[in-house]
Design a protein around this motif. Structure first.
Motif, PDB file in Angstrom:
ATOM      1  N   LEU A 314       0.448  -1.008  -0.372  1.00 49.60           N
ATOM      2  CA  LEU A 314      -0.042   0.122  -0.296  1.00 49.60           C
ATOM      3  C   LEU A 314       1.002   0.882   0.201  1.00 49.60           C
ATOM      4  O   LEU A 314       1.773   1.355   1.163  1.00 49.60           O
ATOM      5  CB  LEU A 314      -1.076   0.187   1.248  1.00 49.60           C
ATOM      6  CG  LEU A 314      -2.444  -1.079   1.152  1.00 49.60           C
ATOM      7  CD1 LEU A 314      -2.470  -1.024   2.740  1.00 49.60           C
ATOM      8  CD2 LEU A 314      -2.500  -0.815   0.165  1.00 49.60           C
ATOM      9  N   GLY A 315       0.780   1.986  -1.099  1.00 53.24           N
ATOM     10  CA  GLY A 315       1.532   3.126  -0.909  1.00 53.24           C
ATOM     11  C   GLY A 315       2.372   3.318  -2.011  1.00 53.24           C
ATOM     12  O   GLY A 315       3.214   4.496  -2.091  1.00 53.24           O
ATOM     13  N   THR A 316       2.493   2.059  -2.797  1.00 55.26           N
ATOM     14  CA  THR A 316       3.390   2.072  -4.378  1.00 55.26           C
ATOM     15  C   THR A 316       2.768   3.346  -5.462  1.00 55.26           C
ATOM     16  O   THR A 316       1.710   3.205  -5.803  1.00 55.26           O
ATOM     17  CB  THR A 316       3.470   0.434  -4.066  1.00 55.26           C
ATOM     18  OG1 THR A 316       4.177  -0.411  -3.128  1.00 55.26           O
ATOM     19  CG2 THR A 316       4.727   0.392  -5.907  1.00 55.26           C
ATOM     20  N   GLU A 317       3.812   3.638  -5.606  1.00 55.59           N
ATOM     21  CA  GLU A 317       3.573   4.504  -6.893  1.00 55.59           C
ATOM     22  C   GLU A 317       2.590   3.511  -8.550  1.00 55.59           C
ATOM     23  O   GLU A 317       2.956   3.047  -8.312  1.00 55.59           O
ATOM     24  CB  GLU A 317       4.327   5.606  -7.127  1.00 55.59           C
ATOM     25  CG  GLU A 317       4.735   6.836  -6.393  1.00 55.59           C
ATOM     26  CD  GLU A 317       5.739   7.637  -6.834  1.00 55.59           C
ATOM     27  OE1 GLU A 317       4.993   9.169  -6.285  1.00 55.59           O
ATOM     28  OE2 GLU A 317       6.044   7.109  -7.328  1.00 55.59           O
ATOM     29  N   ILE A 318       1.805   3.690  -9.383  1.00 60.43           N
ATOM     30  CA  ILE A 318       1.230   3.176  -9.913  1.00 60.43           C
ATOM     31  C   ILE A 318       1.948   3.130 -10.859  1.00 60.43           C
ATOM     32  O   ILE A 318       2.252   2.413 -11.882  1.00 60.43           O
ATOM     33  CB  ILE A 318       0.241   3.614 -10.173  1.00 60.43           C
ATOM     34  CG1 ILE A 318      -1.096   3.469  -9.281  1.00 60.43           C
ATOM     35  CG2 ILE A 318      -0.541   3.390 -12.313  1.00 60.43           C
ATOM     36  CD1 ILE A 318      -2.045   3.966  -9.687  1.00 60.43           C
ATOM     37  N   LYS A 319       3.261   4.089 -10.867  1.00 57.00           N
ATOM     38  CA  LYS A 319       4.033   3.938 -12.181  1.00 57.00           C
ATOM     39  C   LYS A 319       4.959   3.458 -11.665  1.00 57.00           C
ATOM     40  O   LYS A 319       5.874   2.357 -12.718  1.00 57.00           O
ATOM     41  CB  LYS A 319       4.928   5.394 -11.911  1.00 57.00           C
ATOM     42  CG  LYS A 319       6.027   5.960 -12.508  1.00 57.00           C
ATOM     43  CD  LYS A 319       6.934   7.068 -13.282  1.00 57.00           C
ATOM     44  CE  LYS A 319       7.932   7.062 -13.833  1.00 57.00           C
ATOM     45  NZ  LYS A 319       8.574   6.255 -13.888  1.00 57.00           N
ATOM     46  N   HIS A 320       5.486   3.041 -10.569  1.00 56.64           N
ATOM     47  CA  HIS A 320       6.431   1.907  -9.892  1.00 56.64           C
ATOM     48  C   HIS A 320       5.899   0.227 -10.895  1.00 56.64           C
ATOM     49  O   HIS A 320       6.406  -0.280 -11.032  1.00 56.64           O
ATOM     50  CB  HIS A 320       6.919   1.596  -8.945  1.00 56.64           C
ATOM     51  CG  HIS A 320       7.676   0.871  -7.706  1.00 56.64           C
ATOM     52  ND1 HIS A 320       8.981   0.614  -8.352  1.00 56.64           N
ATOM     53  CD2 HIS A 320       7.726  -0.312  -7.590  1.00 56.64           C
ATOM     54  CE1 HIS A 320       9.355  -0.763  -7.880  1.00 56.64           C
ATOM     55  NE2 HIS A 320       8.715  -0.675  -7.372  1.00 56.64           N
ATOM     56  N   LEU A 321       4.301  -0.051 -10.280  1.00 61.14           N
ATOM     57  CA  LEU A 321       3.737  -0.897 -10.631  1.00 61.14           C
ATOM     58  C   LEU A 321       4.133  -1.121 -12.523  1.00 61.14           C
ATOM     59  O   LEU A 321       4.595  -2.282 -13.201  1.00 61.14           O
ATOM     60  CB  LEU A 321       2.265  -1.043  -9.849  1.00 61.14           C
ATOM     61  CG  LEU A 321       2.331  -2.132  -9.320  1.00 61.14           C
ATOM     62  CD1 LEU A 321       2.296  -0.070  -8.288  1.00 61.14           C
ATOM     63  CD2 LEU A 321       0.595  -1.878  -8.932  1.00 61.14           C
ATOM     64  N   LEU A 322       3.833   0.246 -12.920  1.00 64.49           N
ATOM     65  CA  LEU A 322       3.925  -0.359 -14.631  1.00 64.49           C
ATOM     66  C   LEU A 322       4.909  -0.422 -14.756  1.00 64.49           C
ATOM     67  O   LEU A 322       5.545  -1.073 -15.621  1.00 64.49           O
ATOM     68  CB  LEU A 322       3.604   1.580 -15.010  1.00 64.49           C
ATOM     69  CG  LEU A 322       2.260   1.557 -14.871  1.00 64.49           C
ATOM     70  CD1 LEU A 322       1.442   2.571 -15.579  1.00 64.49           C
ATOM     71  CD2 LEU A 322       0.798   0.484 -15.668  1.00 64.49           C
ATOM     72  N   ASP A 323       5.642   0.142 -14.221  1.00 70.54           N
ATOM     73  CA  ASP A 323       7.766  -0.077 -14.460  1.00 70.54           C
ATOM     74  C   ASP A 323       8.020  -1.446 -14.488  1.00 70.54           C
ATOM     75  O   ASP A 323       8.340  -2.043 -15.266  1.00 70.54           O
ATOM     76  CB  ASP A 323       8.350   1.364 -14.302  1.00 70.54           C
ATOM     77  CG  ASP A 323       8.371   2.996 -14.499  1.00 70.54           C
ATOM     78  OD1 ASP A 323       7.743   2.834 -15.499  1.00 70.54           O
ATOM     79  OD2 ASP A 323       8.726   3.193 -13.912  1.00 70.54           O
ATOM     80  N   CYS A 324       7.406  -1.875 -13.110  1.00 75.80           N
ATOM     81  CA  CYS A 324       7.845  -3.267 -13.505  1.00 75.80           C
ATOM     82  C   CYS A 324       7.817  -4.394 -14.119  1.00 75.80           C
ATOM     83  O   CYS A 324       8.291  -5.527 -14.355  1.00 75.80           O
ATOM     84  CB  CYS A 324       7.762  -3.822 -11.963  1.00 75.80           C
ATOM     85  SG  CYS A 324       8.609  -2.763 -10.964  1.00 75.80           S
ATOM     86  N   GLY A 352      -0.424   6.733  -5.150  1.00 73.76           N
ATOM     87  CA  GLY A 352       0.099   5.664  -4.187  1.00 73.76           C
ATOM     88  C   GLY A 352      -1.735   4.192  -4.217  1.00 73.76           C
ATOM     89  O   GLY A 352      -2.522   4.613  -4.524  1.00 73.76           O
ATOM     90  N   ILE A 353      -0.736   3.064  -4.302  1.00 74.28           N
ATOM     91  CA  ILE A 353      -1.991   1.864  -4.472  1.00 74.28           C
ATOM     92  C   ILE A 353      -2.730   2.345  -2.681  1.00 74.28           C
ATOM     93  O   ILE A 353      -1.897   2.593  -1.743  1.00 74.28           O
ATOM     94  CB  ILE A 353      -0.983   0.657  -4.278  1.00 74.28           C
ATOM     95  CG1 ILE A 353      -0.358   0.641  -5.968  1.00 74.28           C
ATOM     96  CG2 ILE A 353      -2.500  -1.222  -4.278  1.00 74.28           C
ATOM     97  CD1 ILE A 353      -1.467   0.571  -6.912  1.00 74.28           C
TER      98      ILE A 353
END
Length: 836
Positions: A314-324, A352-353
């Motif tokens: 929780l709190g992970t930016e969506i950009k980080h998910l997309l990049d991963c 953030g999530i």
């Protein structure tokens, strides 16, 4: 007949109204197991990730936190805490964009991970059944668990319900396209989900637990049946693949055939619904002591090279998910949080999530086309046919556009689950769900304002009542209480009353005494009674009546004195009137002598002059008679006042003679008369005026004789004199008006008679004048010795005038005047004879 439970166990399903069948698009993200991502550079943990109030912040900037450490504590209704997803340092606490279509900023805690991922102290429970109900609910509450499949309703509220629950329903349908988070969670963690179900069964004690799964998830169905086979109270029920069968009310209808009434919740009909992700979080919170810090998120779309499900902190930016996951954006790329039906496009990927994020969709333009321009409604009713809540989307959209909030409530706007089925089937591409969302937000804001105003009104009324109560208490505190009478005081009052009663016989006095006693009693007892002023009013009225009578008596006396004074004044006025009348007679003789000039008077004028002479002679005779009658009456005027009156009369006579001379001089200038005649006429007029003045003085002197009549007779005589004078004046006025009305052409006989009468009266007047003059001379001789003192002191002017002897010149003028008068009379007679 089979019971409901028997029908459910046999696998019966009850269809709901509406629904659509969009393409599933689930195979892309179910080919891989759930993965764990590497720690991001920062975590943006929003304090509001659920329905209800925010928790109270218990950390500060720069503080180091551990994984699972609470960042807030519950505060207010439906408040649940949030926890640190990993260990690290709090770099900032500030507003950040929220996971909402508006992306409005909300207070967030920004954590920089330290990479160690160090847990805080955990408190797992080995035997949950040994815990009490409240202890188990408190663990769920402090773990920050909220609904992970929908709106984020706090789970501890559902777990702590006091209502009887017949059916516990597990929502494992996951009907929206692209989303497979629950499907993969059931495949991989079915035992954990079943453990969470058993914990809720322990808290709620339902009759039957039903797990609803769509028939397009065979692997999940098998895993859940395998995990629940040891628990006979849990049934895994397969339902048709229809969108939105995952809605709470729609799922209850599918599994039990019951409908939740409008405005009610499932607990009102003995049912409770939980998502599989929520139940897995309950299992971890109780058995492992882990708070809710991560969840399964589906990352999918044609722009994602590595589509699948991940465990996202929780709190992970969506950009980080997309990049991963290998994100390759296209021009004007859209990123949707949630599914294509109920999700919303994010304005930024720096969000953030949160606990309710189940999917991140990054489609290309062919996969999820841009909506076209809104067109006019064609009234096809496709939206109403597709609505699973049996609403009228078309009417709701019209009311929402016109902001008719009352009608929206009447048409059950809040029964809409915002599934998007109506917008999906609309051929006019009207974004119906967006209209409903805006209208709901405005209605909630309006209701909040009304509640706030109502509370303010209640506070105001409570404050007003409190102030009035305090004021009344202050007044009562300072108010003097009547002293209690002793028996001795009461006896004294009774004795006083007994003494007063026999003394008063009059009713009025008794009433006065009684009123006085009553007033005294009221005053002593503190009663605010008005005094009885009836007796005082009577006394005041009597005094006013007495004063009025006194004033009337005094006014009567003053009027009598005024009458006496008026009598004296009337006597003086009568004397003056007689003098004026005599003067007028003499003036008439002078006018007749002047008018008798034969040279300037023609026949017509002679007739008119004769008529005037007759009238004036008659008037003079009447005035003389009145004067004689008045002179005969005794006067009550004293010597001093008579002398003063005589002096005033002489002065007025002199002034009148001068005025007469002026008038005669003016009137005696006819155009046909020469200067000589005018001079003679003027001389005659002056002589007559002087003679008239002397005659008036003589009369006044005669009238000044003291009278021996008393005051009463004098008053009577004065009144008679006033009456006669008034009558004489009235007759004179009537005679003049009658004379003036006579025509100029009087007949000859009347003219002759008038001339004769005039001569007779003139002769008589001359004789009377001679006799009066003789009387005056004898009166002067006798009065000098008797009144020498008074006349020398009070009447110097009268003595000087009265004692002056008539000169020979005056006698001569008088003889001339008589001769002229006789000539005029003779001429008038001759003219009358000639005319006849």
């Amino acid at each position: 007949m089979e019971t409901l439970i028997e029908q459910i166990k046999q696998g019966k399903v009850w269809p709901f109204a509406g629904g659509i069948h969009p393409p599933g698009q689930k195979q892309q993200s179910t080919s891989r197991a759930i993965e764990r991502l590497e720690l991001p550079d920062k975590l943006v943990v929003s304090l509001k990730q659920h329905i209800g109030a925010n928790g109270k912040l218990i950390v500060e900037k720069g503080q180091s936190v551990l994984k699972g450490q609470a960042l807030t504590k519950p505060s207010g209704n439906w408040s649940v805490p949030v926890h640190a997803p990993t260990s690290g340092v709090i770099t900032d606490i500030c507003p950040m964009p929220s996971a909402h279509p508006s992306a409005l900023p909300e207070l967030s805690v920004i954590i920089e991970p330290d990479g160690k991922d160090t847990w805080c102290e955990l408190n797992p429970v080995d035997d949950p059944k040994a815990l009490s109900h409240d202890e188990l609910v408190d663990i769920i509450h402090q773990s920050g668990i909220a609904g992970m499949g929908g709106a984020g309703f706090p789970t501890y509220v559902k777990a702590d319900t006091r209502k009887s629950i017949e059916f516990l329903i597990v929502n494992a349908v996951e009907c929206e396209p692209y989303i497979t988070a629950d499907d993969m969670l059931m495949r991989e963690h079915a035992h954990g989900i079943i453990a969470g179900i058993e914990l809720m069964q322990h808290l709620l004690n339902p009759t039957l637990t039903i797990i609803g799964i769509e028939d397009n998830k065979p692997e999940a169905i098998a895993a859940m049946q395998q995990a629940a086979k040891h628990n006979e109270s849990i049934i895994v029920q397969t339902v048709p693949t229809v969108y939105p069968s995952g809605g709470e009310k729609q799922l209850i209808k599918l599994l039990t055939g019951k409908e939740v009434p409008s405005g009610n919740i499932p607990a009102d009909i003995g049912m409770l619904v939980h998502n599989v992700g929520t139940l897995f979080a309950i299992n971890q919170a109780v058995y492992e002591g882990k708070p809710l810090i991560e969840r399964v998120v589906t990352v999918t779309g044609n722009t994602i090279h590595k589509q699948g499900n991940v465990w996202a902190l929780l709190g992970t930016e969506i950009k980080h998910l997309l990049d991963c996951q290998g994100f390759s954006p296209v021009p004007q790329q859209r990123v949707v949080m949630g599914g294509p039906m109920m999700g919303f496009t994010l304005p930024t990927v720096r969000i953030g999530i949160v606990k309710t994020t189940n999917c991140i969709l990054a489609p290309d333009h062919q996969e999820l086309a841009e909506p076209g321009d809104e067109k006019a409604c064609i009234r096809c009713s496709a939206c109403a046919d597709a609505c699973p809540a049996s609403l009228l989307p078309q009417q709701l959209q019209w009311f929402a556009k016109s902001k008719e909030y009352d009608k929206l409530n009447e048409h059950n706007l809040f029964d809409c689950i915002e599934c998007g089925a109506c917008a999906y089937v609309c051929p006019s591409e009207i974004p119906l769900v967006q209209y409903y969302r805006v209208a709901k937000a405005e209605i909630k804001e309006q209701q909040a304002e009304q509640i706030k105003a109502e509370r303010a009104r209640e506070r105001f009324e409570a404050r007003k009542e409190r102030l009035e109560r305090e004021q009344e208490e202050r007044q009562n505190r300072h108010k003097r209480k009547p002293a209690t009478k002793s028996s001795d005081e009461k006896q004294k009052v009774a004795d006083a009353l007994a003494r007063v009663k026999p003394k008063s016989d009059d009713k009025d006095s008794k009433s006065a005494v009684a009123a006085a006693i009553a007033r005294a009693k009221a005053k002593k007892q503190g009663a605010e009674l008005e005094p009885d002023n009836s007796e005082v009013a009577k006394e005041r009225a009597a005094r006013k009546e007495q004063a009025r009578k006194y004033k009337e008596q005094k006014a009567l006396e003053q009027s009598e004195e005024t009458v006496d004074k008026d009598d004296k004044k009337s006597a003086v006025a009568a004397a003056i009137a007689r003098a004026k009348a005599k003067k007028a007679a003499q003036a008439t003789e002078a006018d007749n002598a002047t008018d008798a000039e034969p040279e300037a008077v023609d026949d017509k004028k002679a007739a008119v002059a004769a008529a005037i002479a007759r009238a004036k002679a008659k008037k003079a005779a009447q005035a003389t008679e009145a004067d004689n009658a008045t002179d005969a009456e005794p006067a009550a005027v004293d010597d001093k006042k008579v002398a003063v009156a005589a002096a005033i009369a002489r002065a007025k006579a002199k002034k009148a003679a001068q005025a007469t001379e002026a008038d005669n001089a003016t009137d005696a200038k006819p155009a046909a008369v020469d200067d000589k005649k005018a001079a003679v006429a003027a001389a005659i007029a002056r002589a007559k005026a002087k003679k008239a003045a002397q005659a008036t003085e003589a009369e006044n002197a005669t009238d000044a004789e003291p009278a021996a009549v008393d005051d009463k007779k004098a008053a009577v005589a004065a009144a008679i004199a006033r009456a006669k004078a008034k009558k004489s004046a009235k007759e004179q006025a009537e005679t003049e008006s009658a004379t003036d009305a006579e025509p100029a052409a009087v007949d000859d006989k009347k003219a002759a008679v008038a001339a004769a009468v005039a001569r007779a009266k003139a002769k008589k007047a001359a004789k009377e004048h001679a006799e009066q003059q003789a009387k005056n001379e004898s009166a002067d001789t006798h009065g000098t010795d008797a009144h020498s003192d008074d006349s020398s002191t009070d009447e110097p002017e009268a003595q000087q005038i009265d004692n002056t002897p008539e000169s020979s010149e005056d006698k001569k003028k008088a003889a001339i005047a008589r001769a002229i008068a006789r000539a005029k009379a003779k001429k008038l007679q001759q003219e009358g004879t000639d005319k006849s």
